[in-house]
Design a protein around this motif. Structure first.
Motif, PDB file in Angstrom:
ATOM      1  N   ASP A 114      17.940   3.492  52.369  1.00 25.25           N
ATOM      2  CA  ASP A 114      16.777   2.607  52.323  1.00 25.25           C
ATOM      3  C   ASP A 114      17.245   1.155  52.276  1.00 25.25           C
ATOM      4  N   TYR A 115      17.905   0.747  53.327  1.00 24.42           N
ATOM      5  CA  TYR A 115      18.416  -0.617  53.388  1.00 24.42           C
ATOM      6  C   TYR A 115      17.789  -1.336  54.566  1.00 24.42           C
ATOM      7  N   HIS A 116      17.006  -2.348  54.280  1.00 27.85           N
ATOM      8  CA  HIS A 116      16.322  -3.113  55.315  1.00 27.85           C
ATOM      9  C   HIS A 116      16.530  -4.598  55.024  1.00 27.85           C
ATOM     10  N   PRO A 117      17.657  -5.143  55.466  1.00 29.87           N
ATOM     11  CA  PRO A 117      17.964  -6.536  55.139  1.00 29.87           C
ATOM     12  C   PRO A 117      16.975  -7.510  55.765  1.00 29.87           C
ATOM     13  N   ASP A 118      16.671  -8.544  55.036  1.00 30.77           N
ATOM     14  CA  ASP A 118      15.776  -9.590  55.521  1.00 30.77           C
ATOM     15  C   ASP A 118      16.596 -10.585  56.339  1.00 30.77           C
ATOM     16  N   ILE A 119      16.638 -10.352  57.640  1.00 31.36           N
ATOM     17  CA  ILE A 119      17.427 -11.220  58.516  1.00 31.36           C
ATOM     18  C   ILE A 119      16.571 -11.645  59.703  1.00 31.36           C
ATOM     19  N   PRO A 120      16.842 -12.836  60.240  1.00 26.69           N
ATOM     20  CA  PRO A 120      16.110 -13.259  61.443  1.00 26.69           C
ATOM     21  C   PRO A 120      16.585 -12.471  62.656  1.00 26.69           C
ATOM     22  N   VAL A 121      15.873 -12.639  63.746  1.00 27.87           N
ATOM     23  CA  VAL A 121      16.284 -11.988  64.991  1.00 27.87           C
ATOM     24  C   VAL A 121      17.687 -12.479  65.372  1.00 27.87           C
ATOM     25  N   VAL A 122      18.559 -11.531  65.662  1.00 25.74           N
ATOM     26  CA  VAL A 122      19.947 -11.859  65.998  1.00 25.74           C
ATOM     27  C   VAL A 122      20.003 -12.249  67.469  1.00 25.74           C
ATOM     28  N   SER A 123      20.328 -13.511  67.719  1.00 23.67           N
ATOM     29  CA  SER A 123      20.248 -14.038  69.084  1.00 23.67           C
ATOM     30  C   SER A 123      21.605 -14.236  69.754  1.00 23.67           C
ATOM     31  N   SER A 124      22.701 -13.923  69.042  1.00 30.76           N
ATOM     32  CA  SER A 124      24.033 -14.072  69.638  1.00 30.76           C
ATOM     33  C   SER A 124      25.015 -13.160  68.915  1.00 30.76           C
ATOM     34  N   LEU A 125      26.151 -12.896  69.568  1.00 30.72           N
ATOM     35  CA  LEU A 125      27.187 -12.089  68.937  1.00 30.72           C
ATOM     36  C   LEU A 125      27.760 -12.801  67.716  1.00 30.72           C
ATOM     37  N   ALA A 126      27.826 -14.142  67.778  1.00 30.69           N
ATOM     38  CA  ALA A 126      28.333 -14.903  66.634  1.00 30.69           C
ATOM     39  C   ALA A 126      27.433 -14.706  65.415  1.00 30.69           C
ATOM     40  N   LEU A 203      26.879   2.320  61.700  1.00 31.34           N
ATOM     41  CA  LEU A 203      26.147   1.587  60.665  1.00 31.34           C
ATOM     42  C   LEU A 203      25.502   0.358  61.295  1.00 31.34           C
ATOM     43  N   GLY A 204      26.211  -0.284  62.200  1.00 31.91           N
ATOM     44  CA  GLY A 204      25.652  -1.423  62.909  1.00 31.91           C
ATOM     45  C   GLY A 204      24.377  -1.066  63.655  1.00 31.91           C
ATOM     46  N   HIS A 205      24.361   0.098  64.302  1.00 32.09           N
ATOM     47  CA  HIS A 205      23.147   0.532  64.998  1.00 32.09           C
ATOM     48  C   HIS A 205      21.985   0.692  64.020  1.00 32.09           C
ATOM     49  N   LEU A 206      22.260   1.292  62.862  1.00 30.76           N
ATOM     50  CA  LEU A 206      21.203   1.501  61.872  1.00 30.76           C
ATOM     51  C   LEU A 206      20.607   0.171  61.401  1.00 30.76           C
ATOM     52  N   ILE A 207      21.460  -0.821  61.260  1.00 36.46           N
ATOM     53  CA  ILE A 207      21.013  -2.099  60.712  1.00 36.46           C
ATOM     54  C   ILE A 207      20.474  -3.040  61.789  1.00 36.46           C
ATOM     55  N   LEU A 208      21.095  -3.057  62.964  1.00 34.00           N
ATOM     56  CA  LEU A 208      20.740  -4.038  63.990  1.00 34.00           C
ATOM     57  C   LEU A 208      19.637  -3.581  64.935  1.00 34.00           C
ATOM     58  N   LEU A 212      17.636  -7.268  67.372  1.00 32.53           N
ATOM     59  CA  LEU A 212      18.413  -8.033  68.342  1.00 32.53           C
ATOM     60  C   LEU A 212      17.510  -8.670  69.381  1.00 32.53           C
ATOM     61  N   ASP A 213      17.844  -9.883  69.750  1.00 34.98           N
ATOM     62  CA  ASP A 213      17.171 -10.536  70.862  1.00 34.98           C
ATOM     63  C   ASP A 213      17.476  -9.756  72.144  1.00 34.98           C
ATOM     64  N   ASP A 214      16.559  -9.803  73.095  1.00 29.85           N
ATOM     65  CA  ASP A 214      16.736  -9.056  74.338  1.00 29.85           C
ATOM     66  C   ASP A 214      17.995  -9.466  75.096  1.00 29.85           C
ATOM     67  N   SER A 215      18.488 -10.667  74.842  1.00 25.45           N
ATOM     68  CA  SER A 215      19.674 -11.151  75.547  1.00 25.45           C
ATOM     69  C   SER A 215      20.974 -10.599  74.979  1.00 25.45           C
ATOM     70  N   VAL A 216      20.908  -9.915  73.838  1.00 24.59           N
ATOM     71  CA  VAL A 216      22.111  -9.417  73.170  1.00 24.59           C
ATOM     72  C   VAL A 216      22.262  -7.923  73.420  1.00 24.59           C
ATOM     73  N   ASP A 217      23.403  -7.518  73.974  1.00 20.21           N
ATOM     74  CA  ASP A 217      23.690  -6.104  74.218  1.00 20.21           C
ATOM     75  C   ASP A 217      23.971  -5.404  72.893  1.00 20.21           C
ATOM     76  N   GLU A 218      23.261  -4.298  72.629  1.00 23.79           N
ATOM     77  CA  GLU A 218      23.380  -3.645  71.326  1.00 23.79           C
ATOM     78  C   GLU A 218      24.759  -3.044  71.094  1.00 23.79           C
ATOM     79  N   GLU A 219      25.361  -2.468  72.129  1.00 30.44           N
ATOM     80  CA  GLU A 219      26.694  -1.883  71.951  1.00 30.44           C
ATOM     81  C   GLU A 219      27.722  -2.960  71.609  1.00 30.44           C
TER      82      GLU A 219
END
Length: 350
Positions: A114-126, A203-208, A212-219
């Motif tokens: 039950d982990y749902h971090p409060d983060i903004p939309v991730v718009s870059s790999l950085a 784990l990254g898939h579960l969290i991200l 992710l912004d549409d411009s960011v590849d999930e893999e």
């Protein structure tokens, strides 16, 4: 029920109906009838089936039944469908035993994920770097190496299954859900650094996922998350400095064994954080290829990770009178005599 279990175990063993029938001494048509519940095998045939399929006879009567949901494979293009069926059969078998154990507890001691971090939309790999750092902060992990990633994930309610199915080089990991609980599958045949990267990647898939912004590849984002989670930037800078003209292979080897990240992944991490240029990374990878290190890295491999939580909870349930010895032996897939020896800490049970 028995028919489905015979079929699943046969698939996991990689046997055709004819091959299984030849081993047991029955026709392929009879195996088909068993699997379609058109006929019931006798107790003698069931024992032969169990031996041929390397399962205990109790397997055929296990009441718990689970279905994999939201299955996501990270696999190489060469992974055949037959291999994936074997893996899924193995995963379902292990997950069923988990569910059977969980259901006997009045209050299961492991909380759901039950982990749902409060983060903004991730718009870059950085920006993925900040997510990895936040997870470490929220989970109070500090910035040091993580010695036991399986134990960490299991403590957070993620079921980790280590599959012993062969041909591991054609399989890159699996993430799915069973009754809403996330599970991550890795291979028992991989070196520890590959297991750990896959665990962190999933784990990254579960969290991200969904963040992710549409411009960011999930893999690519999950690869970056895995590297940042296992080897934080502060650790890399501490060992290599912030800017280098070159990196020695031995330095990457030391990083690998401190942080549990492959030499290749450490090299990628160095370029991602600007310690070396992308061109220098390319040059070093050419050296890796020439030395055959892309297939097998030099030196002692990083130790494999193991999952102990299931066994620990079985023995805890035994101690608290929640499980009988016969049920515990069934869940551990050993004999009651072997269980006695293990409980008494005698010589290795057979």
């Amino acid at each position: 029920m028995i028919g489905e279990r015979i079929k699943r175990a046969r698939t996991a063993a990689g046997l055709s109906m004819q091959a299984l029938g030849d081993i047991v001494g029955i026709s392929a048509n009879m195996v088909k009838k068993y699997e379609h519940n058109q006929s019931m095998p006798s107790s003698g045939v069931l024992l032969k089936l169990a031996a041929a399929l390397s399962v205990r006879s109790e397997y055929f009567f296990r009441p718990a039944q689970v279905t994999l949901g939201e299955v996501e494979y990270r696999k190489k293009a060469s992974a055949p469908a037959k291999l994936l069926k074997k893996i899924e059969s193995d995963v379902i078998d292990q997950a069923e035993r988990w569910l059977a154990l969980k259901n006997v507890w009045p209050n299961f001691p492991i909380s759901d994920f039950d982990y749902h971090p409060d983060i903004p939309v991730v718009s870059s790999l950085a920006a993925v770097e900040h997510v990895a750092a936040k997870v470490r902060s929220d989970w109070q992990l500090g910035m040091n190496p993580l010695p036991d990633l399986i134990d960490l994930l299991e403590s957070k309610g993620i079921l980790v299954i280590v599959s012993n199915v062969p041909q591991a080089d054609k399989f890159d990991g699996l993430e799915a859900k069973i009754s809403g609980q996330p599970i991550i599958v890795v291979s028992a045949h991989w070196p520890g650094c590959r297991q750990r990267f896959t665990l962190a990647h999933e784990l990254g898939h579960l969290i991200l996922h969904g963040r992710l912004d549409d411009s960011v590849d999930e893999e690519m984002a999950c690869n970056r998350f895995a590297s940042a989670f296992l080897l934080p930037d502060i650790g890399l800078y501490q060992h290599l400095g912030e800017q280098r003209s070159n990196i020695d292979a031995k330095e990457l080897y030391f990083l690998k064994h401190e942080y549990g990240l492959s030499m290749a992944a450490c090299l990628y991490r160095s370029a991602d954080l600007g310690v070396i240029t992308q061109e220098k990374k390319r040059q070093i990878f050419i050296q890796f290829s020439q030395n055959g290190w892309r297939k097998q890295e030099p030196g002692k491999p990083y130790p494999q990770e193991q999952t102990l939580l299931f066994e620990q909870l079985v023995y805890r349930a035994l101690a608290e009178g929640i499980l009988s010895e016969s049920k515990a032996a069934e869940l551990l897939q050993i004999s009651v005599m072997a269980l006695h020896k293990q409980r008494q800490m005698l010589a290795e049970a057979v």
